[in-house]
Design an enzyme around this catalytic site. Sequence first.
Site, PDB file in Angstrom:
ATOM      1  N   GLY A 198       0.838  -1.215   0.000  1.00  0.00           N
ATOM      2  CA  GLY A 198       0.000   0.000   0.000  1.00  0.00           C
ATOM      3  C   GLY A 198       0.863   1.250   0.000  1.00  0.00           C
ATOM      4  O   GLY A 198       1.894   1.290   0.671  1.00  0.00           O
ATOM      5  N   ARG A 225       0.910  -4.890  -5.622  1.00  0.00           N
ATOM      6  CA  ARG A 225       1.099  -6.148  -4.905  1.00  0.00           C
ATOM      7  C   ARG A 225       1.351  -7.190  -5.984  1.00  0.00           C
ATOM      8  O   ARG A 225       0.697  -7.194  -7.020  1.00  0.00           O
ATOM      9  CB  ARG A 225      -0.126  -6.460  -4.054  1.00  0.00           C
ATOM     10  N   ASP A 267       5.941  -5.271   6.074  1.00  0.00           N
ATOM     11  CA  ASP A 267       6.519  -6.590   6.359  1.00  0.00           C
ATOM     12  C   ASP A 267       6.588  -7.491   5.131  1.00  0.00           C
ATOM     13  O   ASP A 267       7.574  -8.191   4.918  1.00  0.00           O
ATOM     14  CB  ASP A 267       5.630  -7.315   7.378  1.00  0.00           C
ATOM     15  N   THR A 272       4.315   2.301   5.640  1.00  0.00           N
ATOM     16  CA  THR A 272       2.923   1.854   5.762  1.00  0.00           C
ATOM     17  C   THR A 272       2.188   2.775   6.727  1.00  0.00           C
ATOM     18  O   THR A 272       2.753   3.187   7.744  1.00  0.00           O
ATOM     19  CB  THR A 272       2.804   0.400   6.263  1.00  0.00           C
ATOM     20  N   ASP A 286      -0.089   1.775   8.572  1.00  0.00           N
ATOM     21  CA  ASP A 286      -0.652   0.933   9.635  1.00  0.00           C
ATOM     22  C   ASP A 286       0.165   0.893  10.933  1.00  0.00           C
ATOM     23  O   ASP A 286      -0.346   0.437  11.950  1.00  0.00           O
ATOM     24  CB  ASP A 286      -0.822  -0.512   9.139  1.00  0.00           C
ATOM     25  N   ASP A 329       2.326  -1.159  11.685  1.00  0.00           N
ATOM     26  CA  ASP A 329       2.327  -2.547  12.153  1.00  0.00           C
ATOM     27  C   ASP A 329       3.633  -3.286  11.839  1.00  0.00           C
ATOM     28  O   ASP A 329       3.624  -4.487  11.596  1.00  0.00           O
ATOM     29  CB  ASP A 329       1.124  -3.298  11.545  1.00  0.00           C
ATOM     30  N   ARG A 359      -5.428  -2.572   8.558  1.00  0.00           N
ATOM     31  CA  ARG A 359      -5.393  -4.015   8.301  1.00  0.00           C
ATOM     32  C   ARG A 359      -5.700  -4.767   9.597  1.00  0.00           C
ATOM     33  O   ARG A 359      -6.746  -4.531  10.158  1.00  0.00           O
ATOM     34  CB  ARG A 359      -4.035  -4.431   7.728  1.00  0.00           C
TER      35      ARG A 359
HETATM   36  P1  ADP Z   1       3.276  -4.700   2.808  1.00  0.00           P
HETATM   37  O1  ADP Z   1       4.629  -4.614   2.234  1.00  0.00           O
HETATM   38  O2  ADP Z   1       2.640  -3.363   3.023  1.00  0.00           O
HETATM   39  O3  ADP Z   1       3.213  -5.611   4.017  1.00  0.00           O
HETATM   40  P2  ADP Z   1       2.078  -6.812   1.229  1.00  0.00           P
HETATM   41  O4  ADP Z   1       2.011  -7.782   2.362  1.00  0.00           O
HETATM   42  O5  ADP Z   1       0.935  -6.742   0.294  1.00  0.00           O
HETATM   43  O6  ADP Z   1       2.304  -5.316   1.711  1.00  0.00           O
HETATM   44  O7  ADP Z   1       3.412  -7.149   0.412  1.00  0.00           O
HETATM   45  C1  ADP Z   1       3.784  -6.365  -0.684  1.00  0.00           C
HETATM   46  C2  ADP Z   1       4.438  -7.242  -1.708  1.00  0.00           C
HETATM   47  O8  ADP Z   1       5.628  -7.816  -1.168  1.00  0.00           O
HETATM   48  C3  ADP Z   1       3.628  -8.445  -2.171  1.00  0.00           C
HETATM   49  O9  ADP Z   1       2.691  -8.105  -3.150  1.00  0.00           O
HETATM   50  C4  ADP Z   1       4.697  -9.341  -2.733  1.00  0.00           C
HETATM   51  O10 ADP Z   1       5.095  -8.919  -4.024  1.00  0.00           O
HETATM   52  C5  ADP Z   1       5.844  -9.091  -1.766  1.00  0.00           C
HETATM   53  N1  ADP Z   1       5.844 -10.142  -0.759  1.00  0.00           N
HETATM   54  C6  ADP Z   1       4.949 -10.342   0.230  1.00  0.00           C
HETATM   55  N2  ADP Z   1       5.227 -11.460   0.933  1.00  0.00           N
HETATM   56  C7  ADP Z   1       6.309 -11.992   0.359  1.00  0.00           C
HETATM   57  C8  ADP Z   1       7.086 -13.174   0.608  1.00  0.00           C
HETATM   58  N3  ADP Z   1       6.798 -14.016   1.593  1.00  0.00           N
HETATM   59  N4  ADP Z   1       8.152 -13.397  -0.200  1.00  0.00           N
HETATM   60  C9  ADP Z   1       8.466 -12.546  -1.187  1.00  0.00           C
HETATM   61  N5  ADP Z   1       7.771 -11.445  -1.484  1.00  0.00           N
HETATM   62  C10 ADP Z   1       6.716 -11.158  -0.724  1.00  0.00           C
HETATM   63  O1  F6P Z   2      -1.449  -1.395   4.500  1.00  0.00           O
HETATM   64  C1  F6P Z   2      -2.141  -0.226   4.215  1.00  0.00           C
HETATM   65  C2  F6P Z   2      -3.583  -0.521   3.953  1.00  0.00           C
HETATM   66  O2  F6P Z   2      -4.250   0.693   3.619  1.00  0.00           O
HETATM   67  C3  F6P Z   2      -4.332  -1.212   5.099  1.00  0.00           C
HETATM   68  O3  F6P Z   2      -4.684  -0.311   6.118  1.00  0.00           O
HETATM   69  C4  F6P Z   2      -5.492  -1.831   4.364  1.00  0.00           C
HETATM   70  O4  F6P Z   2      -5.944  -2.972   5.033  1.00  0.00           O
HETATM   71  C5  F6P Z   2      -4.883  -2.212   3.051  1.00  0.00           C
HETATM   72  O5  F6P Z   2      -3.729  -1.410   2.863  1.00  0.00           O
HETATM   73  C6  F6P Z   2      -5.796  -2.041   1.865  1.00  0.00           C
HETATM   74  O6  F6P Z   2      -5.144  -2.515   0.753  1.00  0.00           O
HETATM   75  P1  F6P Z   2      -5.616  -2.320  -0.760  1.00  0.00           P
HETATM   76  O7  F6P Z   2      -5.002  -1.060  -1.244  1.00  0.00           O
HETATM   77  O8  F6P Z   2      -5.063  -3.511  -1.468  1.00  0.00           O
HETATM   78  O9  F6P Z   2      -7.106  -2.272  -0.752  1.00  0.00           O
END
Ligand code: ADP
Ligand code: F6P
Length: 331
Positions: A15, A76, A107, A129, A131, A133, A175
Amino acid sequence: MGKEIKKIGVLTSGGDAPGMNAAIRAVVRKAISNGVEVVGVKKGYMGLLNNEIVPMDAHSVSDIIQRGGTILGTARCKEFTTEEGQAQGAEICRQNGIDGMVVIGGDGSYRGAQALSKHGINTIGLPGTIDLDISCTDYTIGFDTAINTAMEAIDKVRDTSSSHERCSIIEVMGRNAGYIALWCGVANGAEDILLPEKYDFNEQKIINNIIANRKRGKTHHLIVNAEGIGHSTSMARRIEAATGIETRATILGYMQRGGNPTCRDRYFASIMGALAADILCEGKTNRVIAYKNGEFVDYDIDEALAMQKSISDYEYDVSLALSRSRMEIGK
Ligand code: ADP
Ligand code: F6P
């Protein structure tokens, strides 16, 4: 220390968050001042796999520090969670002469950075982020702007809620984490604050609280509900049926992720971005930048991902104590 670093990339992933542009600007300008070439990767890991790589110079990051969103775009990308996707990403970096990458995200994005590092591309993560978190850090880029945006919106809902003597449920993002809800709940003087980490799903307690407040002559009842609990609209219907008081749900949604970053987000993103560029240029890898106990630090990504954090019990207790009706009728 590892290999010599001549060229680095920067990407934003997951995000978007206000302040990401300030971080990109800092990475680019600090790396250039260290004599290292910089490229931008568009749309996170998806753009990497599609070879969407653009040169960056000091001028390319002019006039962005004040802007929300991310000039690089974000996405993503499921493919990057696979071994093949990660190997391909590292290979594309090598083909473009990229020795290291700054990954700005949460994360999930750190896990991608960890994988790239295992495949021989140096990586540094930056906490981006709204969040808050990410366990290893007390600050994440975008949280400050998001809570201020949400706080102002909730003040506005409160005005109309009072005029109509309604109960309002306002759902904020986060989230699975309740940090935005906690901060706004306290800052907006909410009567109830529902956090995924703490909520016991006892709706009757909320209903009793609303009725007690109304008997005492309170004209509004503000409930800040976290996205991780959700269901604000159906909750509003049930509360209205049980109390006889008009109840409305407002889901703030994506407005919380946009807008001009606050001074704090611009400043922290700038310092952290510069630090990420510095340690990447030094040849370090598999690290994340954090703000912990009042200092900017870096941790090993594996250690950072294993850390835990949770809402402080004391801060949550304070949030309950400051709601006057709860003080009078008990929790
Ligand atoms: P955030 O980085 O905010 O936690 P996401 O969890 O959606 O958001 O992760 C963002 C992107 O990071 C994912 O769309 C993916 O491309 C990559 N990613 C997430 N988890 C993994 C993983 N276990 N291994 C490698 N890449 C990952
Ligand atoms: O991680 C940021 C965030 O805005 C969260 O607060 C929310 O759950 C999520 O992203 C929404 O994601 P998307 O943009 O995929 O709807």
